[in-house]
Design a protein around this motif. Structure first.
Motif, PDB file in Angstrom:
ATOM      1  N   SER A   1      16.378  13.121   1.541  1.00 42.46           N
ATOM      2  CA  SER A   1      16.030  11.845   1.993  1.00 42.46           C
ATOM      3  C   SER A   1      15.664  10.814   1.928  1.00 42.46           C
ATOM      4  O   SER A   1      15.040  10.000   2.443  1.00 42.46           O
ATOM      5  CB  SER A   1      15.916  12.236   3.285  1.00 42.46           C
ATOM      6  OG  SER A   1      14.219  12.667   4.029  1.00 42.46           O
ATOM      7  N   VAL A   2      14.129  11.257   0.380  1.00 39.02           N
ATOM      8  CA  VAL A   2      13.639  10.076   0.658  1.00 39.02           C
ATOM      9  C   VAL A   2      13.566  10.296  -1.409  1.00 39.02           C
ATOM     10  O   VAL A   2      13.473  11.007  -1.643  1.00 39.02           O
ATOM     11  CB  VAL A   2      12.118  10.503   0.690  1.00 39.02           C
ATOM     12  CG1 VAL A   2      11.350   9.979   2.686  1.00 39.02           C
ATOM     13  CG2 VAL A   2      11.398  11.835   0.264  1.00 39.02           C
ATOM     14  N   GLY A   3      12.935   8.792  -1.865  1.00 45.29           N
ATOM     15  CA  GLY A   3      13.025   8.295  -2.672  1.00 45.29           C
ATOM     16  C   GLY A   3      11.632   7.782  -3.060  1.00 45.29           C
ATOM     17  O   GLY A   3      11.159   6.660  -2.712  1.00 45.29           O
ATOM     18  N   VAL A   4      10.597   8.089  -4.079  1.00 49.16           N
ATOM     19  CA  VAL A   4       9.223   7.211  -4.113  1.00 49.16           C
ATOM     20  C   VAL A   4       8.919   7.374  -5.523  1.00 49.16           C
ATOM     21  O   VAL A   4       9.706   7.924  -6.588  1.00 49.16           O
ATOM     22  CB  VAL A   4       8.062   8.178  -4.190  1.00 49.16           C
ATOM     23  CG1 VAL A   4       8.518   8.297  -2.173  1.00 49.16           C
ATOM     24  CG2 VAL A   4       8.421   9.664  -4.454  1.00 49.16           C
ATOM     25  N   VAL A   5       8.592   5.788  -5.998  1.00 53.42           N
ATOM     26  CA  VAL A   5       8.395   5.663  -7.445  1.00 53.42           C
ATOM     27  C   VAL A   5       6.552   6.203  -7.693  1.00 53.42           C
ATOM     28  O   VAL A   5       6.203   5.000  -7.047  1.00 53.42           O
ATOM     29  CB  VAL A   5       8.957   4.156  -8.527  1.00 53.42           C
ATOM     30  CG1 VAL A   5       8.724   4.087  -9.437  1.00 53.42           C
ATOM     31  CG2 VAL A   5      10.143   4.222  -8.227  1.00 53.42           C
ATOM     32  N   TYR A   6       5.933   6.439  -8.705  1.00 49.27           N
ATOM     33  CA  TYR A   6       4.774   6.573  -9.118  1.00 49.27           C
ATOM     34  C   TYR A   6       4.809   5.940 -10.539  1.00 49.27           C
ATOM     35  O   TYR A   6       5.177   5.753 -11.921  1.00 49.27           O
ATOM     36  CB  TYR A   6       4.364   7.879  -9.673  1.00 49.27           C
ATOM     37  CG  TYR A   6       3.050   8.123  -9.997  1.00 49.27           C
ATOM     38  CD1 TYR A   6       1.569   7.757  -8.128  1.00 49.27           C
ATOM     39  CD2 TYR A   6       2.327   8.361 -11.172  1.00 49.27           C
ATOM     40  CE1 TYR A   6       0.500   8.049  -9.221  1.00 49.27           C
ATOM     41  CE2 TYR A   6       1.601   8.978 -11.468  1.00 49.27           C
ATOM     42  CZ  TYR A   6      -0.022   8.648 -10.257  1.00 49.27           C
ATOM     43  OH  TYR A   6      -0.867   8.508 -10.928  1.00 49.27           O
ATOM     44  N   ASP A   7       3.237   4.551 -10.212  1.00 54.28           N
ATOM     45  CA  ASP A   7       3.387   3.889 -11.323  1.00 54.28           C
ATOM     46  C   ASP A   7       1.902   4.465 -12.116  1.00 54.28           C
ATOM     47  O   ASP A   7       0.540   4.836 -11.379  1.00 54.28           O
ATOM     48  CB  ASP A   7       2.341   2.734 -10.909  1.00 54.28           C
ATOM     49  CG  ASP A   7       2.258   1.804 -11.765  1.00 54.28           C
ATOM     50  OD1 ASP A   7       2.006   2.268 -13.055  1.00 54.28           O
ATOM     51  OD2 ASP A   7       2.475   0.323 -12.264  1.00 54.28           O
ATOM     52  N   PRO A   8       1.602   5.492 -12.861  1.00 55.28           N
ATOM     53  CA  PRO A   8       0.792   5.930 -13.613  1.00 55.28           C
ATOM     54  C   PRO A   8      -0.384   4.971 -13.984  1.00 55.28           C
ATOM     55  O   PRO A   8      -1.816   5.699 -13.844  1.00 55.28           O
ATOM     56  CB  PRO A   8       1.223   6.604 -14.518  1.00 55.28           C
ATOM     57  CG  PRO A   8       1.774   5.892 -15.488  1.00 55.28           C
ATOM     58  CD  PRO A   8       2.823   5.708 -14.030  1.00 55.28           C
ATOM     59  N   SER A   9       0.150   3.836 -14.645  1.00 60.29           N
ATOM     60  CA  SER A   9      -1.151   3.014 -14.514  1.00 60.29           C
ATOM     61  C   SER A   9      -2.480   2.610 -13.334  1.00 60.29           C
ATOM     62  O   SER A   9      -3.749   2.485 -13.840  1.00 60.29           O
ATOM     63  CB  SER A   9      -0.591   1.966 -15.460  1.00 60.29           C
ATOM     64  OG  SER A   9       0.031   0.900 -14.637  1.00 60.29           O
ATOM     65  N   ALA A  10      -1.255   2.671 -12.736  1.00 59.58           N
ATOM     66  CA  ALA A  10      -1.988   2.389 -11.629  1.00 59.58           C
ATOM     67  C   ALA A  10      -2.919   3.354 -10.768  1.00 59.58           C
ATOM     68  O   ALA A  10      -3.654   3.240  -9.473  1.00 59.58           O
ATOM     69  CB  ALA A  10      -1.374   1.362 -10.693  1.00 59.58           C
ATOM     70  N   ASP A  11      -1.521   4.607 -10.358  1.00 58.96           N
ATOM     71  CA  ASP A  11      -2.690   5.515  -9.699  1.00 58.96           C
ATOM     72  C   ASP A  11      -2.019   5.135  -8.041  1.00 58.96           C
ATOM     73  O   ASP A  11      -2.327   5.304  -6.882  1.00 58.96           O
ATOM     74  CB  ASP A  11      -3.868   6.543  -9.472  1.00 58.96           C
ATOM     75  CG  ASP A  11      -4.625   7.503  -8.467  1.00 58.96           C
ATOM     76  OD1 ASP A  11      -2.230   8.659  -7.854  1.00 58.96           O
ATOM     77  OD2 ASP A  11      -4.327   8.075  -8.122  1.00 58.96           O
ATOM     78  N   VAL A  12      -1.264   4.277  -7.865  1.00 59.33           N
ATOM     79  CA  VAL A  12       0.274   3.608  -6.864  1.00 59.33           C
ATOM     80  C   VAL A  12       1.483   4.968  -6.961  1.00 59.33           C
ATOM     81  O   VAL A  12       2.394   4.914  -7.871  1.00 59.33           O
ATOM     82  CB  VAL A  12      -0.004   2.703  -7.153  1.00 59.33           C
ATOM     83  CG1 VAL A  12       0.890   2.009  -5.739  1.00 59.33           C
ATOM     84  CG2 VAL A  12      -1.551   1.896  -7.085  1.00 59.33           C
ATOM     85  N   TRP A  13       1.826   4.727  -5.463  1.00 58.32           N
ATOM     86  CA  TRP A  13       2.804   5.515  -5.167  1.00 58.32           C
ATOM     87  C   TRP A  13       3.509   4.445  -4.312  1.00 58.32           C
ATOM     88  O   TRP A  13       3.402   3.274  -3.551  1.00 58.32           O
ATOM     89  CB  TRP A  13       2.998   6.743  -4.141  1.00 58.32           C
ATOM     90  CG  TRP A  13       2.740   8.009  -5.515  1.00 58.32           C
ATOM     91  CD1 TRP A  13       1.380   8.231  -5.113  1.00 58.32           C
ATOM     92  CD2 TRP A  13       3.238   9.113  -5.484  1.00 58.32           C
ATOM     93  NE1 TRP A  13       1.640   9.259  -5.954  1.00 58.32           N
ATOM     94  CE2 TRP A  13       2.625   9.719  -6.363  1.00 58.32           C
ATOM     95  CE3 TRP A  13       4.865   8.820  -6.450  1.00 58.32           C
ATOM     96  CZ2 TRP A  13       2.815  11.130  -7.236  1.00 58.32           C
ATOM     97  CZ3 TRP A  13       5.057  10.319  -6.451  1.00 58.32           C
ATOM     98  CH2 TRP A  13       4.404  11.145  -7.460  1.00 58.32           C
ATOM     99  N   LEU A  14       5.142   4.719  -4.438  1.00 56.09           N
ATOM    100  CA  LEU A  14       5.847   3.223  -3.302  1.00 56.09           C
ATOM    101  C   LEU A  14       7.030   3.627  -3.001  1.00 56.09           C
ATOM    102  O   LEU A  14       7.744   4.536  -3.855  1.00 56.09           O
ATOM    103  CB  LEU A  14       6.616   1.889  -5.265  1.00 56.09           C
ATOM    104  CG  LEU A  14       5.789   1.419  -5.348  1.00 56.09           C
ATOM    105  CD1 LEU A  14       5.687   0.337  -5.940  1.00 56.09           C
ATOM    106  CD2 LEU A  14       4.648  -0.101  -4.818  1.00 56.09           C
ATOM    107  N   ASP A  15       7.785   3.741  -1.621  1.00 52.60           N
ATOM    108  CA  ASP A  15       8.548   4.271  -1.310  1.00 52.60           C
ATOM    109  C   ASP A  15       9.299   3.173  -1.504  1.00 52.60           C
ATOM    110  O   ASP A  15       9.733   2.189  -2.467  1.00 52.60           O
ATOM    111  CB  ASP A  15       8.744   3.582   0.009  1.00 52.60           C
ATOM    112  CG  ASP A  15       8.078   4.712   0.744  1.00 52.60           C
ATOM    113  OD1 ASP A  15       7.900   5.994   0.550  1.00 52.60           O
ATOM    114  OD2 ASP A  15       7.540   4.287   2.148  1.00 52.60           O
ATOM    115  N   VAL A  16      11.134   3.970  -1.775  1.00 50.66           N
ATOM    116  CA  VAL A  16      12.408   2.908  -2.573  1.00 50.66           C
ATOM    117  C   VAL A  16      13.144   3.236  -0.992  1.00 50.66           C
ATOM    118  O   VAL A  16      13.759   3.948  -0.845  1.00 50.66           O
ATOM    119  CB  VAL A  16      12.503   3.454  -3.608  1.00 50.66           C
ATOM    120  CG1 VAL A  16      13.936   3.150  -4.264  1.00 50.66           C
ATOM    121  CG2 VAL A  16      11.792   4.207  -4.909  1.00 50.66           C
TER     122      VAL A  16
END
Length: 443
Positions: free
Chosen positions: A103-118
């Motif tokens: 039911s959910v999708g997320v994207v992780y940016d390893p350079s900034a240690d940040v997750w974003l909802d999609v």
């Protein structure tokens, strides 16, 4: 010919005198905290192995952590914004990481240690779906329990989801493999079927396969596998072929109990659109992991067999079409991850030896490229020299000191005309290693 026999015999004799060391075994690493099963993992250079999601003691997880193989230590990372349950994940072309569950999708940016909802992937309800990366960076989302005859195409650059693309056949939990020519192969999985002998609806494993062409934006039926299979593994080989291994299968002729676990394997050739038998696994298994090594070999670990959860590990060599058993894991497991870490080996993390409600914290490393000359080995990949001969690592012939066993001296044609016994032995070892290196270069 007699000279060649003598070389081989003397070479074998010398190798046989190397120190007897127990065959290389997995090394226990720092445990995960929390313990987790059915999570996802990915290696990022400079960061390590990142894990998130899965089942922990308190339920579905959103926590994340990284494993540093050099320090043998885990470090917490920023938690994902949502719990991830039974997710699939894919490394994006821009270096980020997309994870998607029902039911959910997320994207992780390893350079900034940040997750974003999609937001575009929220509520897509595609449990038991599989992800594949396309040449333009889009992500193909294939099949699923609720929408088994459709696929979606997601653009991570714009965060948008394109219209639904129909599959040739409904399927849940297929394997999805990006081919060298840009197309995508979806193989096996299961669909709802009817078993006459049981007078019942069943989850029927599939032998069918199909290919997606991003240029025409269409799915087309491909040649079918010889064996129906779901919860199998698929690996792209360096030859461009696809290896499928194991899986949960079905034989309707076995009316009382048609479901079985298969040890069979097959190779798909995308050029001829055909499948060919591959050597069978030593042990039938499903829900296992398959990790391609830099050599082109494939390491298969754990899973479930007819008798329960497995601890066995084996490696497939595409060049010889053979499987080699490695020492087993210290803990049988399934719902684990197996991630290759350059310079160290394959990190096997978590999973469970029984129910998903009893996740494991243990982590094991299968060292690769670490064993020195004389150490026991099962495959070339374990050795610094990339040469495992008669169960022991050969010497590293990357350089030489000009001695009687120096392969560099051999290549310089400095052997005397009246070559002696030691010279023959040295020449034999050089020939064996040279043959192995030439074989590896052709893979």
């Amino acid at each position: 010919m007699e000279h060649l026999r003598l070389v081989a015999a003397l070479s074998s004799l010398l190798v046989g005198t190397l120190p007897a060391v127990a065959s290389a075994a997995p090394v226990l690493q720092a445990p995960m905290d929390p313990a987790r099963a059915q999570h996802v993992a990915e290696y990022f250079p400079g960061l390590g192995v990142v894990v998130t999601g899965g089942f922990v003691a308190t339920g579905a997880a959103r926590s994340a952590a990284r494993f540093d193989a050099a320090a043998d230590a885990w470090t917490p990372l920023t938690a994902a914004p949502v719990d991830l349950w039974d997710a699939d994940a894919v490394r994006l072309a821009d270096g980020r990481w997309l994870a998607l569950d029902a039911s959910v999708g997320v994207v992780y940016d390893p350079s900034a240690d940040v997750w974003l909802d999609v937001p575009a992937l929220a509520g897509t309800h595609r449990e038991q779906t599989t992800l594949g990366l396309l040449p333009d960076g889009d992500v193909l989302i294939v099949g699923g329990l609720q929408s088994p005859k459709t696929s979606l195409r997601f653009d991570p650059g714009t965060g948008t989801l394109a219209d639904v693309r129909p599959l040739a056949e409904a399927r849940s939990s297929p394997t999805v493999t990006a081919l060298a020519d840009g197309r995508v192969l979806a193989a096996g999985g299961w669909r709802w079927g009817y078993l006459v002998a049981w007078d019942s609806e069943i989850q029927e494993p599939l032998a069918s396969a199909e290919r997606y062409d991003p240029e025409t934006d269409t799915w087309t039926a491909a040649a079918a596998m010889a064996t129906p299979r779901e919860r199998h593994a698929a690996t792209l080989l360096t030859s461009g072929e696809v290896l499928v291994s194991g899986g949960h299968s079905i034989d309707v002729a076995l009316e009382q109990d048609p479901f079985l676990v298969t040890a069979s394997a097959e190779r798909y050739d995308p050029v001829s659109d055909s499948w060919a038998p591959a050597a069978a696994l030593h042990e039938a298994r499903f829900d296992h992991t398959a990790t391609r090594l830099p050599s082109g070999k494939v390491l298969v670990a754990g899973g479930r067999g007819a008798g329960g959860v497995l601890g066995s590990v084996e490696v497939y060599d595409p060049a010889s079409d053979t499987w080699t058993l490695l020492p087993p894991m210290s803990t049988p497991r399934w719902l684990h991850t197996a991630t290759y870490v350059p310079g160290y080996g394959v990190v096997i993390a978590g999973g469970t030896s029984g129910s998903i409600t009893s996740p494991l914290s243990s982590v094991e490393l299968y060292p690769l490229g670490q064993a020195e000359a004389g150490a026991a080995c099962s495959i070339d990949d374990e050795c610094v020299s990339d040469a495992c001969v008669a169960g022991a690592c050969g010497p590293d012939d990357s350089g030489g000191d000009g001695g009687p066993f120096d392969c560099a001296a051999d290549r310089a044609n400095t052997w005397p005309d009246g070559i002696g016994t030691l010279g023959l032995v040295g020449l034999g070892l050089c020939g064996l290693r040279r043959g192995r290196r030439l074989t590896a270069s052709r893979r």
